[in-house]
Write a protein that holds these residues in place. Structure first.
Motif, PDB file in Angstrom:
ATOM      1  N   ASP A  69       0.827  -1.206   0.000  1.00 12.53           N
ATOM      2  CA  ASP A  69       0.000   0.000   0.000  1.00 12.53           C
ATOM      3  C   ASP A  69       0.861   1.256   0.000  1.00 12.53           C
ATOM      4  N   LEU A  70       1.952   1.214   0.743  1.00 14.33           N
ATOM      5  CA  LEU A  70       2.860   2.361   0.783  1.00 14.33           C
ATOM      6  C   LEU A  70       3.472   2.610  -0.592  1.00 14.33           C
ATOM      7  N   ARG A  71       3.858   1.528  -1.267  1.00 15.64           N
ATOM      8  CA  ARG A  71       4.387   1.675  -2.624  1.00 15.64           C
ATOM      9  C   ARG A  71       3.321   2.232  -3.568  1.00 15.64           C
ATOM     10  N   SER A  72       2.074   1.799  -3.388  1.00 18.73           N
ATOM     11  CA  SER A  72       0.985   2.306  -4.235  1.00 18.73           C
ATOM     12  C   SER A  72       0.803   3.800  -4.045  1.00 18.73           C
ATOM     13  N   LEU A  73       0.852   4.258  -2.797  1.00 14.78           N
ATOM     14  CA  LEU A  73       0.697   5.685  -2.534  1.00 14.78           C
ATOM     15  C   LEU A  73       1.821   6.473  -3.188  1.00 14.78           C
ATOM     16  N   ARG A  74       3.037   5.968  -3.100  1.00 14.66           N
ATOM     17  CA  ARG A  74       4.162   6.661  -3.730  1.00 14.66           C
ATOM     18  C   ARG A  74       3.989   6.729  -5.243  1.00 14.66           C
ATOM     19  N   ARG A  75       3.476   5.640  -5.832  1.00  9.40           N
ATOM     20  CA  ARG A  75       3.246   5.655  -7.283  1.00  9.40           C
ATOM     21  C   ARG A  75       2.176   6.670  -7.657  1.00  9.40           C
ATOM     22  N   PHE A  76       1.118   6.745  -6.872  1.00  8.92           N
ATOM     23  CA  PHE A  76       0.080   7.737  -7.142  1.00  8.92           C
ATOM     24  C   PHE A  76       0.655   9.147  -7.066  1.00  8.92           C
ATOM     25  N   MET A  77       1.504   9.391  -6.088  1.00  6.30           N
ATOM     26  CA  MET A  77       2.124  10.705  -5.957  1.00  6.30           C
ATOM     27  C   MET A  77       2.989  11.015  -7.166  1.00  6.30           C
ATOM     28  N   ASP A  78       3.730  10.023  -7.645  1.00  7.35           N
ATOM     29  CA  ASP A  78       4.568  10.228  -8.828  1.00  7.35           C
ATOM     30  C   ASP A  78       3.710  10.518 -10.051  1.00  7.35           C
ATOM     31  N   VAL A  79       2.635   9.758 -10.212  1.00  9.77           N
ATOM     32  CA  VAL A  79       1.747   9.940 -11.360  1.00  9.77           C
ATOM     33  C   VAL A  79       1.138  11.344 -11.356  1.00  9.77           C
ATOM     34  N   LEU A  80       0.809  11.830 -10.171  1.00  8.39           N
ATOM     35  CA  LEU A  80       0.189  13.148 -10.043  1.00  8.39           C
ATOM     36  C   LEU A  80       1.216  14.276  -9.988  1.00  8.39           C
ATOM     37  N   GLY A  81       2.501  13.931 -10.020  1.00  9.01           N
ATOM     38  CA  GLY A  81       3.538  14.956  -9.989  1.00  9.01           C
ATOM     39  C   GLY A  81       3.695  15.610  -8.634  1.00  9.01           C
ATOM     40  N   VAL A  82       3.387  14.883  -7.568  1.00 13.68           N
ATOM     41  CA  VAL A  82       3.493  15.425  -6.215  1.00 13.68           C
ATOM     42  C   VAL A  82       4.873  15.105  -5.653  1.00 13.68           C
ATOM     43  N   ARG A  83       5.569  16.134  -5.259  1.00  9.69           N
ATOM     44  CA  ARG A  83       6.903  15.962  -4.687  1.00  9.69           C
ATOM     45  C   ARG A  83       6.793  15.472  -3.253  1.00  9.69           C
ATOM     46  N   ARG A  84       7.637  14.505  -2.891  1.00  7.70           N
ATOM     47  CA  ARG A  84       7.636  13.987  -1.530  1.00  7.70           C
ATOM     48  C   ARG A  84       8.431  14.922  -0.625  1.00  7.70           C
ATOM     49  N   LEU A  85       7.851  15.284   0.492  1.00 12.22           N
ATOM     50  CA  LEU A  85       8.486  16.198   1.436  1.00 12.22           C
ATOM     51  C   LEU A  85       9.140  15.386   2.544  1.00 12.22           C
ATOM     52  N   ARG A  86      10.465  15.427   2.592  1.00 13.89           N
ATOM     53  CA  ARG A  86      11.191  14.637   3.585  1.00 13.89           C
ATOM     54  C   ARG A  86      10.830  15.041   5.010  1.00 13.89           C
ATOM     55  N   SER A  87      10.560  16.323   5.218  1.00 15.29           N
ATOM     56  CA  SER A  87      10.260  16.778   6.574  1.00 15.29           C
ATOM     57  C   SER A  87       9.001  16.129   7.098  1.00 15.29           C
TER      58      SER A  87
END
Length: 206
Positions: A69-87
């Motif tokens: 599920d965590l990998r799926s969320l990351r893929r959705f973020m990539d598809v939508l062009g959402v940058r991951r915020l390390r903070s």
């Protein structure tokens, strides 16, 4: 929330999002990423704690699903062009570890109540994840980049995970709290002492 996220996506496509900060969609998904990361760490720890115990098979399966599920969320973020915020991810990491200090009746050792509290926390994390999937499912009506069938499957899986966790939580709570009540009753029950005459202490003499 879905309407706000949909509007943000449309503004981003039109280049009308002001400033260089994250969009509402970015904030929303990064918050859920932090929670999902903390949940993945929590369920791994729970599986280790339940090694050789009744819940181990269910928690081991849940650990794998939560990782997926965590990998799926990351893929959705990539598809939508959402940058991951390390903070924000780090904040989730820290919150999970600080959660270990939550009062459970003991300071240094693991309490039997830890099982109940962790199962409750994990079920809340799964419910939050389901909310995220439902939000993205609503967004999929306006954004073809999202796969609605995949989101439907994730929603169904989150529902099953929540039911499994609730069943384990109920079993653990009943076992732990019933044992505690029995132990407390045994401590407070007045002692019955035999007498030379075959009666009991405090019984009236004939």
């Amino acid at each position: 929330m879905i309407n706000a996220v949909t509007k943000t996506v449309k503004r981003a496509r039109n280049g009308s999002v002001r400033g260089s900060g994250p969009t509402l969609l970015g904030v929303y998904l990064n918050d859920h990423l932090a929670g999902a990361s903390a949940g993945a760490q929590l369920v791994r720890r729970m599986t280790r704690a339940h090694h050789g115990r009744a819940f181990e098979p269910q928690l081991a399966e849940l650990t794998e699903e939560v990782r997926e599920d965590l990998r799926s969320l990351r893929r959705f973020m990539d598809v939508l062009g959402v940058r991951r915020l390390r903070s924000r991810t780090a904040a989730g990491w820290l919150a999970e570890r600080l959660g270990r200090l939550k009062f459970n009746g003991r300071v240094l050792s693991r309490s039997p109540l830890s099982d109940v509290l962790e199962l409750e926390a994990m079920r809340l994390a799964v419910e939050a994840k389901a909310d995220c999937w439902r939000s993205l499912r609503g967004l999929a009506r306006a954004d073809a980049r999202l796969d609605p069938d995949r989101l439907d499957k994730l929603i169904q899986r989150a529902r099953r995970q929540s039911q499994s966790l609730e069943a384990m939580r109920t079993t653990a709570a009943t076992h732990v709290l019933s044992a505690d009540v029995r132990a407390d009753a045994a401590e407070t029950r007045p002692a019955v002492v035999g007498t030379a005459g075959g009666g009991t202490a405090g019984a009236p003499r004939s």
